[in-house]
Write a protein that holds these residues in place. Structure first.
Motif, PDB file in Angstrom:
ATOM      1  N   CYS A 124       0.860  -1.182   0.000  1.00 27.83           N
ATOM      2  CA  CYS A 124       0.000   0.000   0.000  1.00 27.83           C
ATOM      3  C   CYS A 124       0.896   1.232   0.000  1.00 27.83           C
ATOM      4  N   ILE A 125       0.770   2.089  -1.017  1.00 30.06           N
ATOM      5  CA  ILE A 125       1.681   3.232  -1.147  1.00 30.06           C
ATOM      6  C   ILE A 125       1.017   4.558  -0.788  1.00 30.06           C
ATOM      7  N   ASN A 126      -0.312   4.555  -0.626  1.00 33.84           N
ATOM      8  CA  ASN A 126      -0.979   5.788  -0.219  1.00 33.84           C
ATOM      9  C   ASN A 126      -2.360   5.472   0.340  1.00 33.84           C
ATOM     10  N   SER A 137     -13.430   8.921  -6.191  1.00 33.45           N
ATOM     11  CA  SER A 137     -14.064   8.025  -5.230  1.00 33.45           C
ATOM     12  C   SER A 137     -15.373   8.650  -4.770  1.00 33.45           C
ATOM     13  N   SER A 138     -16.349   7.788  -4.532  1.00 41.43           N
ATOM     14  CA  SER A 138     -17.652   8.256  -4.061  1.00 41.43           C
ATOM     15  C   SER A 138     -17.888   7.736  -2.658  1.00 41.43           C
ATOM     16  N   GLY A 139     -18.823   8.389  -1.971  1.00 41.41           N
ATOM     17  CA  GLY A 139     -19.042   8.017  -0.580  1.00 41.41           C
ATOM     18  C   GLY A 139     -20.502   7.978  -0.181  1.00 41.41           C
ATOM     19  N   ALA A 140     -20.770   7.247   0.895  1.00 42.81           N
ATOM     20  CA  ALA A 140     -22.109   7.215   1.470  1.00 42.81           C
ATOM     21  C   ALA A 140     -22.469   8.553   2.105  1.00 42.81           C
ATOM     22  N   ASP A 141     -21.476   9.456   2.235  1.00 45.93           N
ATOM     23  CA  ASP A 141     -21.720  10.790   2.790  1.00 45.93           C
ATOM     24  C   ASP A 141     -22.124  11.795   1.699  1.00 45.93           C
ATOM     25  N   ASN A 142     -22.620  11.280   0.552  1.00 49.73           N
ATOM     26  CA  ASN A 142     -23.148  12.085  -0.567  1.00 49.73           C
ATOM     27  C   ASN A 142     -22.067  12.788  -1.371  1.00 49.73           C
ATOM     28  N   THR A 143     -20.812  12.450  -1.192  1.00 50.70           N
ATOM     29  CA  THR A 143     -19.732  13.193  -1.838  1.00 50.70           C
ATOM     30  C   THR A 143     -19.109  12.420  -2.997  1.00 50.70           C
ATOM     31  N   LEU A 144     -18.463  13.191  -3.861  1.00 54.80           N
ATOM     32  CA  LEU A 144     -17.667  12.653  -4.947  1.00 54.80           C
ATOM     33  C   LEU A 144     -16.367  13.446  -4.964  1.00 54.80           C
ATOM     34  N   LYS A 145     -15.236  12.737  -4.884  1.00 55.44           N
ATOM     35  CA  LYS A 145     -13.940  13.411  -4.771  1.00 55.44           C
ATOM     36  C   LYS A 145     -12.981  12.914  -5.837  1.00 55.44           C
ATOM     37  N   ILE A 146     -12.155  13.829  -6.331  1.00 57.52           N
ATOM     38  CA  ILE A 146     -11.147  13.488  -7.335  1.00 57.52           C
ATOM     39  C   ILE A 146      -9.787  13.902  -6.806  1.00 57.52           C
ATOM     40  N   TRP A 147      -8.854  12.944  -6.810  1.00 56.12           N
ATOM     41  CA  TRP A 147      -7.512  13.157  -6.267  1.00 56.12           C
ATOM     42  C   TRP A 147      -6.485  13.043  -7.395  1.00 56.12           C
ATOM     43  N   ASP A 148      -5.493  13.922  -7.367  1.00 57.50           N
ATOM     44  CA  ASP A 148      -4.348  13.805  -8.260  1.00 57.50           C
ATOM     45  C   ASP A 148      -3.325  12.923  -7.554  1.00 57.50           C
ATOM     46  N   ILE A 149      -3.079  11.729  -8.101  1.00 55.07           N
ATOM     47  CA  ILE A 149      -2.204  10.790  -7.391  1.00 55.07           C
ATOM     48  C   ILE A 149      -0.728  11.129  -7.579  1.00 55.07           C
ATOM     49  N   ARG A 150      -0.418  12.096  -8.466  1.00 57.85           N
ATOM     50  CA  ARG A 150       0.979  12.530  -8.608  1.00 57.85           C
ATOM     51  C   ARG A 150       1.370  13.466  -7.474  1.00 57.85           C
ATOM     52  N   THR A 151       0.395  14.259  -7.004  1.00 60.26           N
ATOM     53  CA  THR A 151       0.681  15.220  -5.918  1.00 60.26           C
ATOM     54  C   THR A 151      -0.019  14.829  -4.619  1.00 60.26           C
ATOM     55  N   ASN A 152      -0.867  13.777  -4.693  1.00 59.21           N
ATOM     56  CA  ASN A 152      -1.643  13.316  -3.531  1.00 59.21           C
ATOM     57  C   ASN A 152      -2.557  14.405  -2.982  1.00 59.21           C
TER      58      ASN A 152
END
Length: 435
Positions: free
Chosen positions: A174-176, A199-214
């Motif tokens: 696991c790297i992050n 990633s989506s969540g049961a908390d009604n959210t949708l999030k987008i992450w840049d995995i190069r900068t975390n």
């Protein structure tokens, strides 16, 4: 750009539709359901659908292989099945986990499968021998979803421990870890370039992450209930989500805004999927319906664009310096004395060869080596210019749309100000008359 339109409505499932995926050639749509059946809908007119029976519990995930010759399905019966999507419907089954299997996906080369399970593990399998390869076990609760990156070097997973984890498939470590969730993380996937995960969540959210900068680069909270699923458009410019609030929402990721809310299902939407070319998308939900929509809002043929510019990803090696400017006689097969370049707006060109030292640069066969190298170099340059032209054209189109929207907003603002001034003026006149 036009609004999405409902193209077809498929009836055949007798219970909740939990998952969906298009075949690579866009001729079939696979759906899984709580009725334990896998349906393969043939999208050509008047073609019959195939119903595959074999799982003994709810089907939770479905995915076509890159070649389209296999369909993988996961189930609460703790197994994964590999089906041939034809009238025979033959399948092979292997016991995948010690608890419900929540998701299944092929790698981009079709050689591996990744599965996620309520036994808190992510497992990777070899497709050809249907053999277990290794397990990724750091989640502390049920794992809802696992996905390969486009190059197969990473795996993203999420689950009820409220984390999204990133794994290196070579070191199997696991790297992050992304932990900013107020509830279960329900779904995860990579964008088409592999630079971001959503990633989506049961908390009604949708999030987008840049995995190069975390770093978290986009965060949407537009649904009024948990987000169950989503799908990236193959261009990477759009994303569709399905929620327990009975709606689907489409986001423009370049502008970072919601552009459409679609109503078609009665009850939670549990499955959404874009087709491989982005021209269609499908949805399934608790109402047992499977709906197929025409995208319309993005008509660019990305498959054609990507195939024409595949050299961007795997360019030919650049010619060696000694090939371009040899210091000693450099023998190649003789060619004519011109370099021809034909790509779009470029025309055939003749480039004269000039030499100052006849001892270092003989005028016979050796000249052809320089010409060959120049041909290769110029072709690479023209390819890059063509890519830049295409990119600028797309950006210009986006800029024009944005300018039009800004102009409309400014016009509306001017109208509002004028109306406000008129109201203020009439109020002052009324006060004056009363005095």
């Amino acid at each position: 750009a036009e609004d999405p339109t409902l193209e077809r409505h498929f009836k055949g499932h007798k219970d909740v539709v939990s998952c969906a995926d298009f075949s690579p050639n866009n001729k079939q749509l696979a759906t899984g359901s709580c009725d334990k059946n896998l349906m393969i809908w043939n999208l050509t007119p008047k073609a019959r659908a195939f119903r595959f029976v074999g799982h003994t519990d709810i089907i939770t995930g479905v995915h076509f292989s890159p070649s389209g010759s296999l369909v993988a399905s996961s189930s609460r019966d703790q197994t994964v099945r590999l089906w041939t999507p034809s009238i025979k419907g033959e399948s092979t089954v292997f016991k995948a986990h010690t608890a419900s299997v929540r998701s299944v996906q092929f790698s981009s080369d079709g050689q591996r499968l990744v599965t996620a399970s309520d036994d808190k593990s992510v497992k990777v399998w070899g497709v050809e021998r249907k053999k277990f390869l290794y397990s990724l076990s750091r989640h502390t609760n049920w794992v809802r979803c696992a996905r390969f990156s486009p190059d197969g070097r990473l795996v993203a997973s999420c689950g009820d421990d409220r984390t999204v984890r990133l794994w290196d498939t070579s070191s199997r470590q696991c790297i992050n870890i992304f932990t900013d969730y107020g509830g279960s993380a329900t779904f995860v996937d990579f964008n088409s370039s592999g630079t971001c995960i959503a990633s989506s969540g049961a908390d009604n959210t949708l999030k987008i992450w840049d995995i190069r900068t975390n770093k978290l680069i986009q965060h949407y909270r537009v649904h009024s209930a948990g987000v169950n699923c989503f799908s990236f458009h193959p261009s990477g410019n759009y994303l569709i989500s399905g929620s327990s609030d009975s709606t689907m929402k489409i986001f423009d990721l370049l502008e970072g805004r919601l552009i459409y809310t679609l109503h078609g299902h009665k009850g939670p939407v549990l499955a959404v999927a874009f087709s491989r070319d982005g021209g269609l998308f499908a949805s399934g939900g608790a109402d047992s319906q499977v709906l197929m929509w025409k995208t319309n809002f993005d008509s660019l043929n990305y498959r054609d664009l990507l195939s024409r510019h595949s050299r961007r990803v795997t360019p030919d090696p650049l010619p060696h310096l000694m090939d371009i400017y040899p210091r000693s006689p450099h023998r190649h097969n003789a060619q004519n004395g011109t370099v021809e370049v034909s790509a779009h707006s470029c025309t055939a060109t003749t480039i004269p060869m000039c030499f100052t030292n006849s001892t270092d640069f003989p005028l016979g066969e050796e000249r052809s080596g320089i010409q060959s190298s120049l041909t290769s170099t110029l072709e690479n340059i023209v390819q890059q210019l063509d890519i830049l032209t295409q990119t600028v054209a797309v950006l210009e189109e986006r800029l024009t749309l944005t300018e039009d929207k800004l102009r409309t907003c400014l016009d509306n603002q001017v109208l509002l100000l004028q109306q406000t001034h008129q109201v203020d003026g009439s109020d002052e006149e009324a006060e004056g008359s009363s005095v």
